[in-house]
Scaffold this active site. Sequence first.
Site, PDB file in Angstrom:
ATOM      1  N   SER A  13       0.837  -1.211   0.000  1.00 25.32           N
ATOM      2  CA  SER A  13       0.000   0.000   0.000  1.00 25.32           C
ATOM      3  C   SER A  13       0.869   1.258   0.000  1.00 25.32           C
ATOM      4  O   SER A  13       0.486   2.282  -0.575  1.00 25.32           O
ATOM      5  CB  SER A  13      -0.981   0.001   1.176  1.00 25.32           C
ATOM      6  N   ARG A  61      22.659 -14.331   3.631  1.00 24.68           N
ATOM      7  CA  ARG A  61      22.099 -12.982   3.521  1.00 24.68           C
ATOM      8  C   ARG A  61      22.935 -12.152   2.546  1.00 24.68           C
ATOM      9  O   ARG A  61      22.408 -11.415   1.721  1.00 24.68           O
ATOM     10  CB  ARG A  61      22.121 -12.338   4.917  1.00 24.68           C
ATOM     11  N   MET A  86      10.578  -7.091   4.350  1.00 23.33           N
ATOM     12  CA  MET A  86      10.700  -7.781   5.631  1.00 23.33           C
ATOM     13  C   MET A  86      11.988  -8.607   5.759  1.00 23.33           C
ATOM     14  O   MET A  86      11.979  -9.696   6.330  1.00 23.33           O
ATOM     15  CB  MET A  86       9.466  -8.687   5.849  1.00 23.33           C
ATOM     16  N   ILE A  88      16.140  -8.289   6.961  1.00 19.16           N
ATOM     17  CA  ILE A  88      17.213  -7.460   7.508  1.00 19.16           C
ATOM     18  C   ILE A  88      18.341  -7.451   6.487  1.00 19.16           C
ATOM     19  O   ILE A  88      18.699  -8.492   5.926  1.00 19.16           O
ATOM     20  CB  ILE A  88      17.677  -8.008   8.872  1.00 19.16           C
ATOM     21  N   HIS A 105       8.819   3.158   9.411  1.00 11.12           N
ATOM     22  CA  HIS A 105       8.632   2.259  10.545  1.00 11.12           C
ATOM     23  C   HIS A 105       7.387   2.697  11.316  1.00 11.12           C
ATOM     24  O   HIS A 105       7.205   3.895  11.565  1.00 11.12           O
ATOM     25  CB  HIS A 105       9.875   2.317  11.450  1.00 11.12           C
ATOM     26  N   ASP A 141      16.390   0.337  12.546  1.00  7.27           N
ATOM     27  CA  ASP A 141      15.458   1.416  12.894  1.00  7.27           C
ATOM     28  C   ASP A 141      16.134   2.572  13.647  1.00  7.27           C
ATOM     29  O   ASP A 141      15.517   3.214  14.493  1.00  7.27           O
ATOM     30  CB  ASP A 141      14.275   0.880  13.736  1.00  7.27           C
TER      31      ASP A 141
HETATM   32  C1  GRF Z   1       3.959  -0.692   6.988  1.00  4.07           C
HETATM   33  O1  GRF Z   1       3.187  -0.737   8.131  1.00  4.07           O
HETATM   34  C2  GRF Z   1       5.339  -0.184   7.292  1.00  4.07           C
HETATM   35  O2  GRF Z   1       5.363   0.667   8.395  1.00  4.07           O
HETATM   36  C3  GRF Z   1       6.097  -1.423   7.606  1.00  4.07           C
HETATM   37  O3  GRF Z   1       5.550  -2.403   6.765  1.00  4.07           O
HETATM   38  C4  GRF Z   1       4.208  -2.069   6.418  1.00  4.07           C
HETATM   39  C5  GRF Z   1       4.081  -2.118   4.931  1.00  4.07           C
HETATM   40  O4  GRF Z   1       2.774  -2.038   4.481  1.00  4.07           O
HETATM   41  N1  GRF Z   1       7.499  -1.176   7.432  1.00  4.07           N
HETATM   42  P1  GRF Z   1       2.467  -2.029   2.906  1.00  4.07           P
HETATM   43  O5  GRF Z   1       3.035  -3.317   2.313  1.00  4.07           O
HETATM   44  O6  GRF Z   1       3.111  -0.824   2.320  1.00  4.07           O
HETATM   45  O7  GRF Z   1       0.967  -1.989   2.809  1.00  4.07           O
END
Ligand code: GRF
Length: 209
Positions: A13, A61, A86, A88, A105, A141
């Site tokens: 999104s 990695r 998602m 690292i 974040h 972060d």
């Molecule tokens: C968001 O909540 C962002 O803060 C986190 O991952 C989520 C990603 O959401 N890092 P989307 O895939 O952009 O909908």
Amino acid sequence: MIKIAVLVSGSGSNLQALIDANLSGQIVGVISNKPDAFALQRAEKAKIATAVIEHKQYPSREAFDDVMHQQLLDWDVDLVILAGFMRILSAKFVKAWEGKMINIHPSLLPNYKGMHTHQRVLNTGDVFHGCTVHYVTAELDAGQALAQGVLKVNVHDHAESLADRVHVLEHVIYPQVAEWICNGTIQHTVDGVLYRNQPMQAPVQFCKF
Ligand code: GRF
């Protein structure tokens, strides 16, 4: 014109918000480590090049990051935007893109680094919550914060309602920061981060209450 790559793992999104913002930079490619990420469909619909680089197919990695790095070079990327990515990243990859890679974040950093931020905010009973756009550094972060979206937690909130409300803020502040980088309002220099040609003292705040 600044060339942007967006790294995703899921729904995308935030990618959609970046696409819809018609940035003065160009999103030249989207990389996903998950072949079934809905974000890939969003990219294809917007006629943006995609690359699926599955971390599971690499022995380490570093090996996975090397392939991503090469893809970014092939696309001649200036700015890397992590949008729900998602994985690292290795220290070597982060170093290579230092000052050219941002993340969003879902908390008011430096509070609540890591996962499950919404529930942790509720457990502590905080009055304010939100999201932070920051440069990516080797420490998770912890890079310099550029902008924050702030909302007020209300008594009826639960983790899902907070996640939804924070997402709305993300879709405002992430395209704004991306545009500021594209048009030079934010600059990463050897002397630090500049905002409107002045040293950035604190993240720009967007409040929703
Ligand atoms: C968001 O909540 C962002 O803060 C986190 O991952 C989520 C990603 O959401 N890092 P989307 O895939 O952009 O909908």
